[in-house]
Design an enzyme around this catalytic site. Structure first.
Site, PDB file in Angstrom:
ATOM      1  N   LYS A   1     -11.540  -6.003  -6.716  1.00  0.00           N
ATOM      2  CA  LYS A   1     -12.183  -4.871  -7.147  1.00  0.00           C
ATOM      3  C   LYS A   1     -11.365  -3.554  -7.470  1.00  0.00           C
ATOM      4  CE  LYS A   1     -13.114  -3.848  -2.386  1.00  0.00           C
ATOM      5  NZ  LYS A   1     -14.232  -4.328  -1.240  1.00  0.00           N
TER       6      LYS A   1
ATOM      7  N   LYS B   1       0.792  -1.093  -0.050  1.00  0.00           N
ATOM      8  CA  LYS B   1      -0.006  -0.204   0.031  1.00  0.00           C
ATOM      9  C   LYS B   1       0.895   1.309   0.156  1.00  0.00           C
ATOM     10  CE  LYS B   1      -4.407  -1.574   1.673  1.00  0.00           C
ATOM     11  NZ  LYS B   1      -5.624  -1.176   2.613  1.00  0.00           N
TER      12      LYS B   1
ATOM     13  N   LYS C   1      -6.019 -13.126  -8.137  1.00  0.00           N
ATOM     14  CA  LYS C   1      -7.356 -13.167  -7.479  1.00  0.00           C
ATOM     15  C   LYS C   1      -8.174 -12.186  -8.003  1.00  0.00           C
ATOM     16  CE  LYS C   1      -8.846 -12.472  -2.998  1.00  0.00           C
ATOM     17  NZ  LYS C   1      -8.616 -11.884  -1.661  1.00  0.00           N
TER      18      LYS C   1
END
Ligand code: TRP
Length: 343
Positions: free
Chosen positions: A211, A126, A208
């Site tokens: 979104k 992140k 995976k």
């Protein structure tokens, strides 16, 4: 002889195990979130004592637009109700409504090392992604999460693979405090649902479904039937035109097959047998139909809940009160043991 009332709390051995999980209010969950996590929550509600928290405090570790954060938080609550979670059986609440989370987060920060936090892979990912906003909250995110879990003395925490490192650090922090002060926290364990499939990206099926990827990579729980159809039609397959479950060599086709199995409950064997001699178009039609059928009732209920502000308010207020009662017990116990003067 005087009759004594037994305490209302049954002995610990008879008490249901407690489950706590959190979900961030960041955008609409995907079909992958639904199959892999959310739909299992419904199956736990009778057997366990469940709390589901909308992790809005965690959400602000990246910049959020206020109106959007508010809307997405209410949307997430409506979705939890729409997938069928009974708000009487499950405690549904917003993390920010239970002030004990922020307080416990502070306490635990003082028992967590910089070195431990800097090893967290999600922090590394992140901070690379949000290089202009590497704030202290992003760094101590796992500490807040540890507090979420420990406040409720949760036994089990259903989390995806991306959160197992955070659960591990939570256990470390809890063990550390228990060693210093004895008996403060229950040490939680991870919980993996019995059924569940890993749903992969429609465009890059070795990864995976997420979104945060471009639109065509995922099915959103609120996608319309037309959108669902279009996305599956564009989903990558391969050029050998044979329907076979082989995630290594045929990741795209195998992903569609496992989504279909997960939605219909059919075994892979019988599904593949039933598609014998058919083409990828037929497989895509079948998975489209199963997805639309699954999402339709959820979307209908979602529409009702999101339009009923008064009901949502009653659910989250009641949820916060119930959560707060439990959280306060743990917080005051921890504060007393650490050495604060009792209020
Ligand atoms: N960090 C989790 C996620 O992004 C959400 C979360 C916050 C959570 N607090 C939690 C999950 C406590 C489980 C338990 O998915």
């Amino acid at each position: 002889m005087e009759q004594r009332n037994e305490p209302m709390n049954p002995p610990a051995a008879e008490r249901k195990k407690r489950i706590l999980s959190g979900i961030q209010p960041s955008g609409t969950p995907t079909l992958g979130n639904y199959i892999g996590a959310m739909r299992n929550w419904k199956l736990l509600e009778d057997q366990y004592d469940c709390l589901y928290m909308i992790a809005d405090l965690h959400a602000i570790t990246v910049r959020q637009e206020p109106a959007k954060l508010r809307a997405q938080s209410l949307q997430m609550l409506s979705l939890l109700l729409a997938i069928g979670l009974d708000p009487e059986k499950n405690v549904l609440f917003f993390q920010s409504h239970v002030h004990q989370h922020a307080e416990m987060g502070w306490l635990l920060n003082c028992f967590t090392y910089m070195g431990e936090m800097s090893r967290m892979t999600q922090f590394k990912d992140k901070s690379a992604k949000h290089a202009d906003n590497i704030n202290c909250g992003l760094f101590t995110y796992p500490v807040l999460m540890a507090g979420d879990i420990l406040l409720y003395q949760a036994n089990l925490v259903p989390v995806g693979a991306d959160q197992t490192q955070h659960l591990e650090i939570c256990r470390d922090i809890a063990t550390r405090l228990n060693a210093l002060y004895s008996g403060v926290f229950t040490i939680p364990e991870g919980y993996s649902p019995k059924i569940g499939a890993r749903v992969m990206s429609l465009q890059d099926p070795k990864r995976k479904m997420s979104k945060s990827d471009p639109e065509d990579c995922f099915i959103g729980i609120l996608d319309t039937p037309d959108t669902v159809r279009r996305k599956y039609r564009r989903a990558v397959t391969d050029s050998d035109a044979q329907i076979r479950f082989d995630p290594e060599n045929k990741p795209g086709v195998s992903n569609l097959l496992s989504i279909l199995c997960a939605l219909t409950g059919e075994t892979m064997e019988s599904l593949v047998a039933s598609l014998e001699g058919k083409g990828y178009g037929d497989l895509k039609n079948a998975v489209t139909e199963a997805t639309v059928e699954t999402l339709k009732p959820i979307q209908e209920r979602f529409g009702q809940f999101i339009g009923d502000k008064a009901y949502l308010e009653s659910v989250y207020r009641e949820g916060a009160q119930r959560a707060s009662r439990i959280a306060e017990r743990t917080l005051s116990k921890a504060m007393k043991k650490i050495g604060f003067v009792a209020k």
